[in-house]
Design an enzyme around this catalytic site. Structure first.
Site, short mmCIF file in Angstrom:
data_model
loop_
_atom_site.label_atom_id
_atom_site.label_comp_id
_atom_site.label_asym_id
_atom_site.label_seq_id
_atom_site.Cartn_x
_atom_site.Cartn_y
_atom_site.Cartn_z
N MET A 109 6.18 14.39 -20.65
CA MET A 109 6.18 14.73 -19.22
C MET A 109 5.64 13.54 -18.42
O MET A 109 5.21 13.70 -17.28
CB MET A 109 5.34 15.99 -18.98
N TYR A 136 3.40 10.04 -17.38
CA TYR A 136 2.02 9.58 -17.26
C TYR A 136 1.51 9.20 -18.65
O TYR A 136 0.52 9.73 -19.15
CB TYR A 136 1.11 10.59 -16.55
N LEU A 137 2.26 8.29 -19.24
CA LEU A 137 2.11 7.97 -20.66
C LEU A 137 0.74 7.37 -20.98
O LEU A 137 0.17 6.63 -20.18
CB LEU A 137 3.21 7.01 -21.09
N HIS A 178 1.05 8.95 -26.45
CA HIS A 178 2.50 8.75 -26.37
C HIS A 178 2.91 7.44 -27.04
O HIS A 178 3.94 7.36 -27.70
CB HIS A 178 2.96 8.70 -24.90
N GLY A 217 3.09 15.37 -30.92
CA GLY A 217 1.69 15.11 -31.25
C GLY A 217 1.00 16.37 -31.74
O GLY A 217 1.26 17.47 -31.24
N VAL A 262 -4.44 11.18 -31.05
CA VAL A 262 -5.14 9.92 -30.80
C VAL A 262 -6.31 10.21 -29.86
O VAL A 262 -6.15 10.91 -28.86
CB VAL A 262 -4.20 8.87 -30.16
N SER A 306 -4.93 12.68 -23.08
CA SER A 306 -4.09 13.68 -22.42
C SER A 306 -3.85 13.21 -20.99
O SER A 306 -4.77 12.63 -20.37
CB SER A 306 -4.80 15.04 -22.40
N SER A 307 -2.65 13.46 -20.47
CA SER A 307 -2.39 13.07 -19.08
C SER A 307 -3.33 13.82 -18.15
O SER A 307 -3.67 13.34 -17.06
CB SER A 307 -0.93 13.38 -18.71
O1 PAF Z 1 4.24 18.02 -24.77
C1 PAF Z 1 4.84 17.82 -23.69
O2 PAF Z 1 4.62 16.83 -22.99
C2 PAF Z 1 5.85 18.83 -23.21
O3 PAF Z 1 5.46 20.13 -23.50
C3 PAF Z 1 7.28 18.55 -23.71
C4 PAF Z 1 7.37 18.65 -25.22
C5 PAF Z 1 7.71 17.16 -23.27
C6 PAF Z 1 8.26 19.56 -23.11
O4 PAF Z 1 8.25 19.51 -21.73
#
Ligand code: PAF
Length: 286
Positions: A32, A34-35, A39, A149, A178, A187-188
């Site tokens: 989603m 905001y890496l 990620h 993750g 991580v 987490s974002s």
């Molecule tokens: O884990 C996430 O970021 C979300 O739940 C996903 C898997 C991208 C689905 O929107």
């Protein structure tokens, strides 16, 4: 720079051409945006295992309930594209809402014993939204492998079951959580935490270490370990509410006696931020 697609048709044609010409394997990292470091680890794992790595960036409205943080969820496509470039991502798929959901989907996906417990109890409809978007993304991208993750352990189990029950032609690859140096899982949503709340946020990780100490000391009683975790977390000044603390086996079935490989899962409100985390018993180096 990764190739950026915003249209389903275009990315489908691109992937089809790749497959026809070269029989490449495609690794897919759904996000989603905001890496963060978590990620990056998914991307790096995919890059090792596949010829092409595709990242999707889409804040899926379907998996947010009323009053949740859909509007304030952090978004920054330019920043994310920069990270994807640094990591050598080949393709980014960043669709708009009208591309993903030209009409509000009427489908509802449930998996007995999995989607209504834990997160599902506190976020009704959440996993139906996750399953819907993941299925759509799998259908669009048709990856050989997809990377999830362990930070969202229940999501990982739900997706694994979805793939199994529907015989989807994709391998789900779990990737370890991580953590920052102090133990906070990336987490974002950590961006919501105020500086003074961080110490309280660390209580989640520290409660796992406390539990491991108890277990190492001979306590195997899940209920008493749960109570100790709850009391420990509650003592922290910015902890507003604990949604749940649960100890389960690796398939999310509650246990009475804990053993190595079981999971502690919890969801805690620190100020206005809802944090989730989990821990595999036996993973601490005490
Ligand atoms: O884990 C996430 O970021 C979300 O739940 C996903 C898997 C991208 C689905 O929107």
């Amino acid at each position: 720079m990764p190739i950026l697609f915003k249209k389903t048709k275009e990315i489908r044609n691109y992937i089809k051409s790749l497959r026809c010409e070269n029989r490449y394997t495609v690794g897919f990292v759904p996000t989603m945006g905001y890496l963060h470091e978590g990620h990056r680890e998914l991307i790096r794992t995919s890059k090792i295992q596949n010829d092409i790595t595709i990242v999707s960036i889409y804040v899926n409205p379907l998996q947010f309930g009323e009053g949740e943080d859909f509007e304030r969820y952090p978004r920054d496509l330019e920043r994310d594209l920069g990270i994807c470039e640094e990591e050598g991502v080949n393709v980014v798929f960043a669709p708009l809402d009208e591309e993903m959901y030209p009409e509000k989907p009427l489908i509802n996906i449930e998996i007995k014993g999995l989607t209504h417990i834990l997160e599902g109890e506190f976020r009704p409809g959440h996993f139906s939204g996750v399953c819907t978007v993941v299925l759509k993304l799998f259908n669009i991208i048709q990856p050989d492998r997809a990377y999830f993750g362990e930070k969202d352990y229940q999501q990982l189990k739900v997706v694994q079951r979805l793939v199994k029950d529907l015989s989807l032609p994709v391998e789900i690859v779990p990737v370890k959580t991580v953590r920052e140096k102090d133990g906070l899982a990336f987490s974002s949503r950590n961006t919501y935490l105020k500086p003074e709340e961080r110490e309280s946020a660390l209580s989640l990780y520290r409660s796992f270490l406390l539990a491991e100490k108890l277990i190492k000391g001979g306590n195997k009683d899940a209920n008493s370990i749960k109570q100790t975790i709850i009391e420990f977390i509650r003592k922290h000044p910015h902890v507003k509410k604990i949604d749940y603390v649960e100890i389960t086996d690796e398939d999310l079935r509650p246990v009475k006696e804990v053993k190595e490989g079981d999971r502690i899962l919890l969801a805690v409100w620190v100020g206005d931020t809802r944090l989730i985390d989990n821990w595999r018993i036996g993973d601490a180096n005490l």
